[in-house]
Motif scaffolding. Structure first.
Motif, PDB file in Angstrom:
ATOM      1  N   ASP A   1     -24.356   9.567   0.710  1.00 48.39           N
ATOM      2  CA  ASP A   1     -23.506   9.706  -0.473  1.00 48.39           C
ATOM      3  C   ASP A   1     -23.149  11.158  -0.719  1.00 48.39           C
ATOM      4  N   ARG A   2     -21.948  11.376  -1.227  1.00 48.57           N
ATOM      5  CA  ARG A   2     -21.467  12.718  -1.540  1.00 48.57           C
ATOM      6  C   ARG A   2     -20.991  12.762  -2.987  1.00 48.57           C
ATOM      7  N   GLN A   3     -21.141  13.936  -3.595  1.00 52.10           N
ATOM      8  CA  GLN A   3     -20.566  14.129  -4.923  1.00 52.10           C
ATOM      9  C   GLN A   3     -19.049  14.116  -4.801  1.00 52.10           C
ATOM     10  N   GLN A   4     -18.389  13.631  -5.840  1.00 52.18           N
ATOM     11  CA  GLN A   4     -16.935  13.508  -5.762  1.00 52.18           C
ATOM     12  C   GLN A   4     -16.320  13.596  -7.149  1.00 52.18           C
ATOM     13  N   GLY A   5     -15.069  13.998  -7.169  1.00 48.83           N
ATOM     14  CA  GLY A   5     -14.306  14.067  -8.410  1.00 48.83           C
ATOM     15  C   GLY A   5     -13.066  13.203  -8.330  1.00 48.83           C
ATOM     16  N   ILE A   6     -13.224  12.049  -7.704  1.00 53.66           N
ATOM     17  CA  ILE A   6     -12.089  11.142  -7.479  1.00 53.66           C
ATOM     18  C   ILE A   6     -11.618  10.552  -8.804  1.00 53.66           C
ATOM     19  N   GLN A   7     -10.307  10.552  -8.989  1.00 51.75           N
ATOM     20  CA  GLN A   7      -9.711   9.857 -10.135  1.00 51.75           C
ATOM     21  C   GLN A   7      -9.286   8.457  -9.684  1.00 51.75           C
ATOM     22  N   PHE A   8      -9.581   7.453 -10.519  1.00 47.51           N
ATOM     23  CA  PHE A   8      -9.046   6.140 -10.195  1.00 47.51           C
ATOM     24  C   PHE A   8      -8.830   5.346 -11.477  1.00 47.51           C
ATOM     25  N   CYS A   9      -7.858   4.458 -11.402  1.00 47.68           N
ATOM     26  CA  CYS A   9      -7.560   3.596 -12.538  1.00 47.68           C
ATOM     27  C   CYS A   9      -6.964   2.296 -12.014  1.00 47.68           C
ATOM     28  N   PHE A  10      -7.375   1.190 -12.597  1.00 50.56           N
ATOM     29  CA  PHE A  10      -6.874  -0.124 -12.216  1.00 50.56           C
ATOM     30  C   PHE A  10      -6.336  -0.787 -13.469  1.00 50.56           C
ATOM     31  N   ASP A  11      -5.010  -0.893 -13.542  1.00 48.39           N
ATOM     32  CA  ASP A  11      -4.360  -1.589 -14.646  1.00 48.39           C
ATOM     33  C   ASP A  11      -3.353  -2.565 -14.055  1.00 48.39           C
ATOM     34  N   LYS A  12      -2.107  -2.157 -13.950  1.00 50.48           N
ATOM     35  CA  LYS A  12      -1.122  -2.997 -13.284  1.00 50.48           C
ATOM     36  C   LYS A  12      -1.279  -2.927 -11.763  1.00 50.48           C
ATOM     37  N   CYS A  13      -1.857  -1.834 -11.305  1.00 57.13           N
ATOM     38  CA  CYS A  13      -2.144  -1.644  -9.889  1.00 57.13           C
ATOM     39  C   CYS A  13      -3.356  -0.721  -9.799  1.00 57.13           C
ATOM     40  N   LEU A  14      -3.839  -0.483  -8.602  1.00 60.10           N
ATOM     41  CA  LEU A  14      -4.937   0.451  -8.389  1.00 60.10           C
ATOM     42  C   LEU A  14      -4.366   1.770  -7.912  1.00 60.10           C
TER      43      LEU A  14
ATOM     44  N   LEU B   1       0.854  -1.187   0.000  1.00 62.10           N
ATOM     45  CA  LEU B   1       0.000   0.000   0.000  1.00 62.10           C
ATOM     46  C   LEU B   1       0.887   1.233   0.000  1.00 62.10           C
ATOM     47  N   TRP B   2       0.617   2.147  -0.938  1.00 63.19           N
ATOM     48  CA  TRP B   2       1.357   3.395  -1.056  1.00 63.19           C
ATOM     49  C   TRP B   2       0.400   4.545  -0.737  1.00 63.19           C
ATOM     50  N   TYR B   3       0.926   5.624  -0.139  1.00 61.53           N
ATOM     51  CA  TYR B   3       0.062   6.748   0.213  1.00 61.53           C
ATOM     52  C   TYR B   3       0.882   8.032   0.293  1.00 61.53           C
ATOM     53  N   GLY B   4       0.231   9.149  -0.024  1.00 62.60           N
ATOM     54  CA  GLY B   4       0.905  10.444   0.030  1.00 62.60           C
ATOM     55  C   GLY B   4      -0.057  11.559  -0.321  1.00 62.60           C
ATOM     56  N   VAL B   5       0.443  12.797  -0.307  1.00 62.25           N
ATOM     57  CA  VAL B   5      -0.412  13.968  -0.499  1.00 62.25           C
ATOM     58  C   VAL B   5       0.305  15.032  -1.316  1.00 62.25           C
ATOM     59  N   ASP B   6      -0.485  15.942  -1.887  1.00 60.40           N
ATOM     60  CA  ASP B   6      -0.024  17.273  -2.245  1.00 60.40           C
ATOM     61  C   ASP B   6      -1.140  18.224  -1.832  1.00 60.40           C
ATOM     62  N   HIS B   7      -1.112  19.459  -2.313  1.00 65.28           N
ATOM     63  CA  HIS B   7      -2.112  20.430  -1.869  1.00 65.28           C
ATOM     64  C   HIS B   7      -3.463  20.253  -2.564  1.00 65.28           C
ATOM     65  N   LEU B   8      -3.517  19.374  -3.574  1.00 65.77           N
ATOM     66  CA  LEU B   8      -4.761  19.160  -4.307  1.00 65.77           C
ATOM     67  C   LEU B   8      -5.476  17.884  -3.875  1.00 65.77           C
ATOM     68  N   ASN B   9      -4.726  16.820  -3.626  1.00 67.88           N
ATOM     69  CA  ASN B   9      -5.312  15.504  -3.397  1.00 67.88           C
ATOM     70  C   ASN B   9      -4.546  14.736  -2.338  1.00 67.88           C
ATOM     71  N   PHE B  10      -5.195  13.713  -1.795  1.00 69.33           N
ATOM     72  CA  PHE B  10      -4.377  12.669  -1.192  1.00 69.33           C
ATOM     73  C   PHE B  10      -4.502  11.431  -2.068  1.00 69.33           C
ATOM     74  N   TYR B  11      -3.393  10.684  -2.135  1.00 71.60           N
ATOM     75  CA  TYR B  11      -3.222   9.638  -3.135  1.00 71.60           C
ATOM     76  C   TYR B  11      -3.041   8.286  -2.468  1.00 71.60           C
TER      77      TYR B  11
END
Length: 743
Positions: free
Chosen positions: A686-699, A600-610
């Motif tokens: 439920d809340r509206q969201q603009g989450i980006q996600f992609c599952f290819d080699k990893c999520l 599991l990888w995790y981190g942040v910037d000022h726009l998102n947490f990843y």
């Protein structure tokens, strides 16, 4: 009288001493490469906007090394390889080239160049051993050329000779590489004269730093580390050599006057580190002002700079002005940077379109002005006092992550600032000359801290960092036992000591920061100390022949910096380089079923947490047939609604029986993501969201802070759960909650 909002940009240009005091050889190339890419163009772009004034800090250890390269007396292993005929490359050099000549951000500095990218993809896809076995001499020649071409700033790409190399693309000869290196040297030769000229013309102010960038409060007394962290574990022996502060400042002043023909007015204390003990010495040497971080001001005045959801300081009148400091050696001013605005440029705007990022910064300045206006008694639309917003940051490393090395962003930002008379960019000395300091800080109560959390934990307190301080202290005590070894009688010993006192070595030791050059920084520190013993004809301690720590990559560690990965499911190694990571697979042992997750990888910037999740094996279709993945988190310091985890067959144990505020659900089969928030009566909505996600080699996931409606500095605790047939299967990490903080 109406005033514009004054803004002081301070760019910090710094490199440690890569020249070994023991061998006299340069071990790393970063002065040459950053000198080609970052120092000259930054002020050349500014010169196109004469209304804008800024401050630049040139660290003495950087100036010395620029001069060595310009004078042709500096040679590093990368440069040696580039100037070696490819047929004469040794096996060791070929391995070195394969390993290190892609040391650059590939998205901005490698991918745009087809031939460089071709070689990079071969190394990534087929591996270093394949390259060793299959690369031709022409491949090595092109890589040697492109590694140097990619570090030439886009500001210079229109020059005929450089444009010709870019058009050529491949089949570079030794003569081509020699001319590329000559072009680098030509760019380097203009850095110091251009800074001097623009300072003489009044558009920039050049300031300085203690000679080799040491942490002055810790040179004075390592007990300063306990001011912010009272329980800090300190080195075995207390380091107390305040006279070394005078030596660093004297040498800085001498080099500055040689280079710029005048005395500096401002001091950037290394790592913006200050303490009451250093102030009389700084004043004694004639400095009129110095800069630090808002955290130091906050600790000093017992003020926490609360920000709204947009990031605007709620009480701006405390931060956006200089303060006076009185000492028995003279008076000074001190400015404190806006940490968030500085970090936006340093770590986040590179992931945004240049115009969008530039407008965002303008929007923050507008927000500051509106907040200041709202606190005026008359309710007018013009500022009644001259306020100063200080934006101070590293002026070299961030541009590697920007499009075209930041050129489009800077031009967009500077044009906007030039067109807006309500903002005035000034040097710090210009502001201090025009306006009196309105408030004083008690010098004896100035907080002892740095720009990182208002503490010194980045440089002391960790076991390995403390060991390095013990090595330094032992060497310093040895020098003290040689009163005949004065700076004049034995300059080599003192040069080695001052080099070893630099902050950079301690930055990389132990926990907190890491790079693929850690072993080299370790070696340089020990070589500087060995050179001191050598200069005194003392035996070199055996400990200095061994690394201070193992430099193997750790499988589990917390985040080491901001990240902003592209969410494409590829798990790009550079995108996640500074992320925190926890190895999951196999952690449960033989009594538990094998985990599907691997890391599991995790981190942040000022726009998102990843978030990123790697899975075991290659059967990702089996993973996608699962019900999905859930993330739950709460905010421990905030009073908010929290609700239980809404999953079946959930064990009644911590942390699964905690209450959480946000719930993110990833449905692998339907390729959908949803976000819900806890409400009253332990329910979810439920809340509206603009989450980006992609599952290819990893999520991979990017969760916007704006979707969560949190304010800066909120801490959060995070738990992940994998489900099978809509029922609990496993949680991760197994034995802890992840801790993150909104920037």
């Amino acid at each position: 009288m109406a005033y514009p909002l004054h803004v002081a940009f301070i760019w910090h240009q710094h490199q440690p001493l890569y020249k070994s005091c023991r061998s006299g050889q340069y071990l790393l190339p970063w002065v040459r490469l950053h000198g080609t890419k970052d120092y000259l163009d930054l002020i050349m772009v500014l010169a196109k906007y004469p209304r804008l004034h800024q401050t630049v800090n040139l660290v003495p250890s950087l100036i010395l090394q620029i001069q060595d390269y310009v004078n042709g007396v500096a040679l590093d292993p990368y440069l040696t390889a580039a100037l070696t005929p490819v047929e004469q490359l040794t096996d060791q050099q070929r391995w070195f080239i394969i390993e290190h000549f892609f040391d650059a951000n590939h998205r901005t500095m490698i991918d745009p160049h087809p031939r460089y990218n071709e070689l990079y993809q071969q190394r990534q896809d087929k591996g270093a051993t394949w390259c060793w076995q299959n690369w031709t001499l022409a491949d090595y020649g092109d890589l040697l050329a492109w590694h140097n071409l990619a570090w030439i700033d886009p500001f210079f790409w229109q020059e005929d000779e450089i444009a010709q190399w870019f058009d050529q693309g491949k089949n570079f000869s030794l003569s081509d590489r020699q001319r590329i290196i000559a072009k680098q040297r030509h760019i380097l030769s203009q850095i110091l004269p251009q800074h001097r000229q623009m300072q003489d013309n009044g558009q920039i102010e050049v300031i300085t730093t203690p000679y080799t960038h040491p942490i002055l409060p810790l040179l004075a007394d390592t007990d300063a580390g306990r001011v912010a962290v009272p329980q800090m574990t300190l080195p075995a022996d207390r380091f107390q050599y305040p006279d070394d502060i005078d030596r660093h400042l004297r040498r800085s002043l001498h080099l500055y006057q040689q280079t710029f023909g005048r005395k500096p007015r401002g001091l950037w204390p290394s790592e913006q580190s200050v303490s009451p003990g250093i102030l009389p010495k700084v004043a004694h040497h004639g400095f009129e002002w110095l800069c630090s971080d808002e955290a130091v001001l906050g600790w000093t005045t017992q003020t926490f700079f609360h920000r709204d959801e947009r990031g605007t300081v709620q009480d701006p009148q405390h931060l956006y002005q200089p303060y006076g400091l009185k000492t028995n050696e003279g008076d000074m001013a001190i400015v404190f940077r806006d940490h968030r605005l500085s970090d936006l440029i340093g770590f986040t705007y590179s992931s945004m379109a240049p115009d969008v990022a530039a407008q965002d910064l303008i929007g923050h300045l507008e927000g500051i002005k509106i907040k200041l206006l709202s606190q005026q008694e008359d309710g007018g639309t013009a500022l009644e006092k001259p306020w100063l917003v200080t934006i101070a940051l590293d002026g070299e490393n961030c541009w590697e992550f920007y499009q075209q090395d930041g050129l489009p962003f800077l031009e967009s930002l500077y044009q906007r600032l030039s067109d807006r008379p309500e903002f005035e960019l000034v040097t710090v000395s210009e502001y201090l000359q025009r306006f009196e300091v309105r408030e004083q800080l008690p010098s004896d109560r100035l907080h002892s801290g740095s720009w990182i959390d208002g503490s010194f934990t980045t440089w002391i307190g960790d076991p390995v960092k403390n060991k390095a301080w013990d090595y330094l202290n032992a060497a310093r005590q040895t020098l003290a036992r040689h009163p005949e070894a004065t700076e004049k009688a034995n300059p080599a010993a003192w040069q080695a000591l001052l080099a070893a006192e630099g902050s950079d070595w301690f930055w990389w030791f132990g926990e907190g920061h890491s790079s693929n050059q850690d072993a080299m920084f370790d070696q340089l520190f020990r070589e500087h100390l060995a050179a001191l013993y050598q200069a005194l004809n003392e035996p070199i301690p055996d400990d200095l022949e061994k690394p201070l720590e193992s430099h193997e990559v750790k499988e589990t560690h917390p985040p080491q910096g901001y990240i902003h990965p592209i969410i494409d499911g590829k798990g790009d190694e550079q995108d996640w380089n500074f992320a925190g990571r926890i190895t999951v697979g196999g952690a449960r042992g033989t009594m538990h079923r094998q985990s599907l997750a691997q890391r599991l990888w995790y981190g942040v910037d000022h726009l998102n947490f990843y978030l990123r999740l790697d899975f075991q094996g290659t059967d990702l279709d089996a993973v996608k047939r699962m019900s999905g993945l859930h993330f739950f988190w709460y905010y421990p310091e905030q009073v908010l609604y929290n609700s239980p985890i809404p999953l079946a067959e959930l064990p009644d144990q911590a942390p699964l029986n905690y209450l959480y505020h946000h719930h993110l659900k990833v449905n692998f089969l339907q390729q959908q993501v949803s976000l819900s928030q806890a409400i009253a009566n332990y329910q979810w909505e439920d809340r509206q969201q603009g989450i980006q996600f992609c599952f290819d080699k990893c999520l991979e996931l990017a969760i916007p802070w704006a979707d969560l409606h949190v304010t800066p500095d909120w801490g959060l605790r995070l738990l992940g759960i994998l489900t099978q047939d809509h029922c609990y299967r496993e949680h991760l990490p197994e034995d802890q909650l992840l801790l993150l903080t909104a920037p």
